[in-house]
Enzyme design. Structure first.
Site, mmCIF file in Angstrom:
data_model
loop_
_atom_site.group_PDB
_atom_site.id
_atom_site.type_symbol
_atom_site.label_atom_id
_atom_site.label_comp_id
_atom_site.label_asym_id
_atom_site.label_seq_id
_atom_site.Cartn_x
_atom_site.Cartn_y
_atom_site.Cartn_z
ATOM 1 N N CYS A 1 -4.935 -3.086 24.784
ATOM 2 C CA CYS A 1 -3.766 -2.728 23.974
ATOM 3 C C CYS A 1 -3.908 -1.261 23.518
ATOM 4 O O CYS A 1 -4.939 -0.897 22.947
ATOM 5 C CB CYS A 1 -3.683 -3.642 22.761
ATOM 6 S SG CYS A 1 -2.580 -3.004 21.487
ATOM 7 N N HIS B 1 -4.345 -1.445 19.477
ATOM 8 C CA HIS B 1 -5.513 -2.117 18.888
ATOM 9 C C HIS B 1 -6.809 -1.931 19.681
ATOM 10 O O HIS B 1 -7.879 -2.300 19.199
ATOM 11 C CB HIS B 1 -5.245 -3.628 18.766
ATOM 12 C CG HIS B 1 -4.202 -3.968 17.744
ATOM 13 N ND1 HIS B 1 -2.854 -3.996 18.024
ATOM 14 C CD2 HIS B 1 -4.321 -4.281 16.437
ATOM 15 C CE1 HIS B 1 -2.191 -4.322 16.937
ATOM 16 N NE2 HIS B 1 -3.048 -4.494 15.958
ATOM 17 N N LYS C 1 -6.091 9.038 10.026
ATOM 18 C CA LYS C 1 -5.018 8.069 10.154
ATOM 19 C C LYS C 1 -5.253 6.959 9.132
ATOM 20 O O LYS C 1 -6.388 6.552 8.902
ATOM 21 C CB LYS C 1 -5.053 7.488 11.569
ATOM 22 C CG LYS C 1 -3.675 7.339 12.150
ATOM 23 C CD LYS C 1 -3.718 6.783 13.536
ATOM 24 C CE LYS C 1 -2.488 5.908 13.675
ATOM 25 N NZ LYS C 1 -2.472 5.047 14.792
ATOM 26 N N HIS D 1 0.833 -1.204 0.000
ATOM 27 C CA HIS D 1 0.000 0.000 0.000
ATOM 28 C C HIS D 1 0.866 1.251 0.000
ATOM 29 O O HIS D 1 2.103 1.172 -0.048
ATOM 30 C CB HIS D 1 -1.013 -0.038 1.138
ATOM 31 C CG HIS D 1 -0.404 -0.098 2.518
ATOM 32 N ND1 HIS D 1 0.444 0.862 3.004
ATOM 33 C CD2 HIS D 1 -0.537 -1.017 3.513
ATOM 34 C CE1 HIS D 1 0.796 0.558 4.231
ATOM 35 N NE2 HIS D 1 0.234 -0.593 4.558
ATOM 36 N N CYS E 1 0.081 -6.985 18.110
ATOM 37 C CA CYS E 1 1.396 -6.305 18.115
ATOM 38 C C CYS E 1 2.535 -7.308 18.263
ATOM 39 O O CYS E 1 3.705 -6.957 18.101
ATOM 40 C CB CYS E 1 1.505 -5.321 19.269
ATOM 41 S SG CYS E 1 0.224 -4.084 19.297
ATOM 42 N N CYS F 1 -0.245 -8.765 23.520
ATOM 43 C CA CYS F 1 -1.179 -8.463 22.421
ATOM 44 C C CYS F 1 -0.723 -9.237 21.202
ATOM 45 O O CYS F 1 0.413 -9.053 20.737
ATOM 46 C CB CYS F 1 -1.199 -6.962 22.109
ATOM 47 S SG CYS F 1 -2.104 -6.613 20.575
ATOM 48 N N LYS G 1 -5.812 0.161 7.432
ATOM 49 C CA LYS G 1 -5.786 -0.913 6.436
ATOM 50 C C LYS G 1 -7.196 -1.433 6.182
ATOM 51 O O LYS G 1 -7.526 -1.854 5.097
ATOM 52 C CB LYS G 1 -4.906 -2.055 6.939
ATOM 53 C CG LYS G 1 -3.441 -1.698 6.890
ATOM 54 C CD LYS G 1 -2.595 -2.807 7.470
ATOM 55 C CE LYS G 1 -1.242 -2.233 7.883
ATOM 56 N NZ LYS G 1 -0.483 -3.108 8.720
ATOM 57 N N HIS H 1 4.026 1.397 2.380
ATOM 58 C CA HIS H 1 5.171 0.604 1.906
ATOM 59 C C HIS H 1 5.780 1.259 0.669
ATOM 60 O O HIS H 1 6.995 1.309 0.511
ATOM 61 C CB HIS H 1 4.744 -0.810 1.504
ATOM 62 C CG HIS H 1 3.946 -1.546 2.524
ATOM 63 N ND1 HIS H 1 2.749 -2.142 2.235
ATOM 64 C CD2 HIS H 1 4.174 -1.775 3.836
ATOM 65 C CE1 HIS H 1 2.266 -2.729 3.319
ATOM 66 N NE2 HIS H 1 3.115 -2.510 4.301
HETATM 67 N N1 MSP Z 1 7.984 -6.204 9.256
HETATM 68 C C1 MSP Z 1 8.124 -4.993 9.976
HETATM 69 C C2 MSP Z 1 9.455 -4.347 9.671
HETATM 70 C C3 MSP Z 1 10.657 -5.188 9.933
HETATM 71 S S1 MSP Z 1 12.117 -4.404 9.430
HETATM 72 C C4 MSP Z 1 13.316 -5.325 10.070
HETATM 73 C C5 MSP Z 1 7.000 -4.031 9.606
HETATM 74 N N2 MSP Z 1 6.382 -4.233 8.452
HETATM 75 S S2 MSP Z 1 5.195 -3.324 7.858
HETATM 76 O O1 MSP Z 1 4.701 -4.027 6.709
HETATM 77 O O2 MSP Z 1 4.251 -2.980 8.862
HETATM 78 O O3 MSP Z 1 5.898 -2.047 7.314
HETATM 79 C C6 MSP Z 1 6.132 -0.934 8.138
HETATM 80 C C7 MSP Z 1 6.767 0.122 7.294
HETATM 81 O O4 MSP Z 1 5.941 0.413 6.157
HETATM 82 C C8 MSP Z 1 6.923 1.466 7.974
HETATM 83 O O5 MSP Z 1 8.061 1.546 8.781
HETATM 84 C C9 MSP Z 1 7.017 2.365 6.783
HETATM 85 O O6 MSP Z 1 8.246 2.199 6.177
HETATM 86 C C10 MSP Z 1 5.936 1.790 5.893
HETATM 87 N N3 MSP Z 1 4.610 2.308 6.251
HETATM 88 C C11 MSP Z 1 3.500 1.576 6.529
HETATM 89 N N4 MSP Z 1 2.476 2.440 6.754
HETATM 90 C C12 MSP Z 1 2.903 3.715 6.660
HETATM 91 C C13 MSP Z 1 2.276 4.986 6.640
HETATM 92 N N5 MSP Z 1 1.000 5.157 6.929
HETATM 93 N N6 MSP Z 1 3.019 6.061 6.301
HETATM 94 C C14 MSP Z 1 4.314 5.954 5.941
HETATM 95 N N7 MSP Z 1 4.930 4.765 5.930
HETATM 96 C C15 MSP Z 1 4.339 3.661 6.526
HETATM 97 O O7 MSP Z 1 6.764 -3.129 10.384
#
Ligand code: MSP
Length: 649
Positions: A147, A150, A307, A22, A133, A130, A310, A25
């Site tokens: 939590c 959540h 905010k 999304h 988390c 949780c 998902k 990412h």
């Molecule tokens: N798997 C862990 C990370 C492990 S790294 C050793 C994780 N994954 S995640 O799929 O939740 O990805 C989190 C990352 O996605 C955030 O740190 C950021 O880089 C990006 N984002 C996810 N949602 C976001 C926003 N709403 N805004 C900006 N970036 C965010 O955590």
């Protein structure tokens, strides 16, 4: 600032595969890609890593819900990330999956070394857990027994687990962060971590009993347990390079920089350096050889002021706009809109506004203006000016050599701080300067006076040179558009930053017309003016006329050579058109439908024998033909090539 030609290792987080790729990412991956491309452009030896995080409760639960094995789910969803980045044109050098053997091997190896060195012990722990988390919460963190993230009830779990002696590194970590001001950037996140470290640091539970969770990497010294997902995941940055001792690791790891969102600051700024320090001690290596260089942290995207959630699917929808408006436009918007380090808001309205104003109007307009001017007045070629006209050019405002030097310095400084928004701002200052240069120098006016041919040629050369350097500097940010610009100015081969200097191309060059680089899009959020019935006039209402009445109207094909907005007017565009033997100024009420650059280079139809009329102080020497319906407007063009001035009947 690091000197060009250095080694550079950049990582994104590895993404959980229980959600589809999304906006969040995509943002991290896009800025990572822009940074990797930027460093390659400078001549650096770059290794850029991304990947997927595939173990843990969340994945196991999602697989159970979907009725498939965790591995089958992981294979399918990891492929979705890989494919998505491919479509976005992301230039990662490697893609790591935590279910790969090369990863599990290094994780187990590191765990074994830490265990042998006494950095891990078996302890008893009870806490509020949780499963969303995948972590325990302390009494202080719990909100109404739930939590804090959540808002779901927590489960009290008491069990034997393995612990990493993280607490013993607290003083070392505080010292390291203080001694290395750029270890965690921007500063607000460094301060946040220093604030967090004022309270005592706990040891970190690094295992989960298999009775509760099987989907993980077994501890090498006790197979009743699997590794806690964060301990496993962080090691990806090292395992992807083959682990300590591997040639690739030894080459790139000393230059490692991580890119993350603020949501995962704590594991990266606290657990990870402590893990690496413990590993350095266990291996008997200096800590400098094992610590990463910098952690670069960005803020969070909100959507339409809310905010990101998902469940609403708005994050996926936001990401889908790349298919509607194109990769480059999407990359541009997210990098320009978010001040790196701070939160930002995503809306389609803001996206379309930037696309129309900055991409279609500022950049697209400049490219089509400049290439058309070179085609029309330079026969499609530019030549470096000689001493006399070169000196004349250097004295013309704005001084593009100075503007370029300013732009280069600002982009360098911004990229050193991961300030992508500032880098783009600096490039757009340069685009603005070149647009001003066209307005001030008015090559179409110079063309009217044969004695000023050398000046005209110098101006055209400066335009060619501007496009050449922009084609280089834009490459990390808008790779497709930059490649098209380079192609239009006859630049083949790989772009190099060292070539982005004013006057860097000594020889002449062929220049091809390039219009429509970023077509303007209609702002769906604004209501269309009028309804179909009202604006498309019924054909039968007007009185019939004899044919010779129509013959009194002299219609001709005209080529749009230049276009600009009439100052203080919302509706009027001033077009300079060529009728072959002469040039005319035509004012048209189309500015709400066309950016100036949209029309430059196009062959349109004008009424050539209309009495001149003044519109907003500008004399219009003709009228262009356009059709309209449903509040939309389209300028008439010819569907085969005809010379300007050709008669239309
Ligand atoms: N798997 C862990 C990370 C492990 S790294 C050793 C994780 N994954 S995640 O799929 O939740 O990805 C989190 C990352 O996605 C955030 O740190 C950021 O880089 C990006 N984002 C996810 N949602 C976001 C926003 N709403 N805004 C900006 N970036 C965010 O955590």
């Amino acid at each position: 600032m690091t000197a060009p030609g250095t080694t550079f290792y950049l990582t994104t987080p590895i993404y959980y595969i229980n959600a589809a790729p999304h906006l969040g990412h995509a943002y991290t991956t896009i800025v990572g890609d822009a940074m990797a491309r930027w460093r390659r452009l400078r001549g650096d030896d770059v290794w850029f890593l991304t990947g997927t995080d595939e173990h843990g409760d969340k994945i196991a639960q999602a697989a159970a819900r979907a009725g498939v094995t965790p591995q089958a789910l992981a294979d399918r969803n990891s492929a979705a990330f890989r494919e998505s980045w491919k479509q976005l044109g992301v230039t990662n050098d490697d893609f790591i999956r935590t279910t790969e053997e090369r990863h599990t091997r290094v994780v187990q190896d590191i765990l074994q070394k830490l265990w042998t060195a006494g950095e891990i012990y078996l302890g008893r722990y009870g806490g509020h857990y949780c499963s969303g988390c995948e972590r325990f919460y302390t009494e202080k963190e719990i909100v109404d027994g739930k939590c804090p993230d959540h808002q779901t009830p927590l489960t009290w779990i008491e069990e034997e687990n393995y612990f990493f002696r993280m607490s013993k590194y607290q003083d070392w970590l505080v010292r390291t962060i203080r001694e290395r001001p750029d270890f965690i950037r921007p500063e607000r996140y460094r301060n946040e971590i220093l604030g967090f470290l004022r309270d005592p640091l706990q040891d970190l539970s690094i295992s989960r009993p298999k009775t509760r969770l099987e989907w993980g990497i077994p501890l090498p010294f006790d197979d009743r347990y699997v590794t806690y997902v964060w301990f496993d995941a962080l090691i990806n940055y090292v395992s992807a390079l083959g682990g300590p001792g591997d040639a690739r690791f030894e080459k790139y790891w000393p230059h490692a920089e991580h890119l993350i969102g603020k949501d995962i600051l704590k594991p990266h700024a606290v657990y990870w350096p402590c893990m690496l320090k413990a590993l350095a001690d266990a291996l008997g290596r200096p800590e400098d050889e094992l610590l990463f260089r910098r952690l670069n942290v960005h803020g969070y995207w909100n959507i339409g002021g809310h905010k990101m959630s998902k469940s609403i699917g708005n994050v996926v929808e936001a990401y889908a706009l790349k298919d509607t408006y194109g990769n480059d436009a999407f990359r541009y918007f997210v990098m320009r809109e978010m001040a790196f380090g701070l939160d930002a808001d995503f809306s389609e309205e803001a996206f379309v506004a930037r696309l129309n104003a900055e991409l279609a109007n500022d950049l697209g307009n400049l490219v089509s203006r400049a290439t058309t001017l070179i085609a029309t007045f330079g026969g499609g070629r530019v030549q470096p000016p000689d001493g006399v006209s070169g000196a004349w050019l250097a004295a013309q405002p704005p001084d593009l050599a100075v503007e370029l030097a300013k732009c280069r310095a600002a982009v360098d400084a911004a990229m050193d701080e991961y300030a992508f928004h500032r880098a783009l701002g600096a490039i757009w200052d340069m685009v603005g300067a070149v647009n001003r240069f066209v307005d001030v120098q008015q090559p179409w006016a110079l063309a009217k006076d044969p004695a000023r041919r050398p000046q005209l040629d110098a101006v055209l050369w400066a335009l060619g040179e501007s496009l050449r350097v922009l084609g280089i500097i834009l490459a990390p940010f808008l790779p497709d558009a930059a490649a098209r610009i380079r192609q239009a100015v006859d630049q083949t081969g790989e772009a190099k930053l060292a070539d982005a200097t004013w006057g860097g191309r000594a020889a002449g060059a062929a220049v091809q017309r390039l219009s429509g680089l970023f077509p303007r899009v209609e702002d769906k959020t604004k209501p269309a003016a009028g309804t179909g019935a009202a604006t498309a006039a019924p054909a039968t209402e007007t009185p019939r006329i004899p044919k010779d009445h129509f013959a009194r109207v002299e219609l001709r094909v005209a080529e749009v050579v230049a276009a600009e907005v009439v100052p203080k007017s919302k509706k009027l565009l001033k077009l300079t058109v060529s009728l072959g033997s002469e040039q005319r100024t035509v004012v048209a009420g189309i500015a709400e439908h066309y950016a100036p650059g949209d029309l430059v280079g196009k062959k349109i139809v004008v009424v050539a024998n209309l009495e001149p009329a003044k519109l907003m102080g500008v004399e219009s020497q003709g009228m262009i033909l356009a059709g309209s319906a449903d509040g939309r407007l389209a300028v008439l063009t010819v569907d085969r090539d005809l010379p300007p001035g050709a008669k239309v009947s």
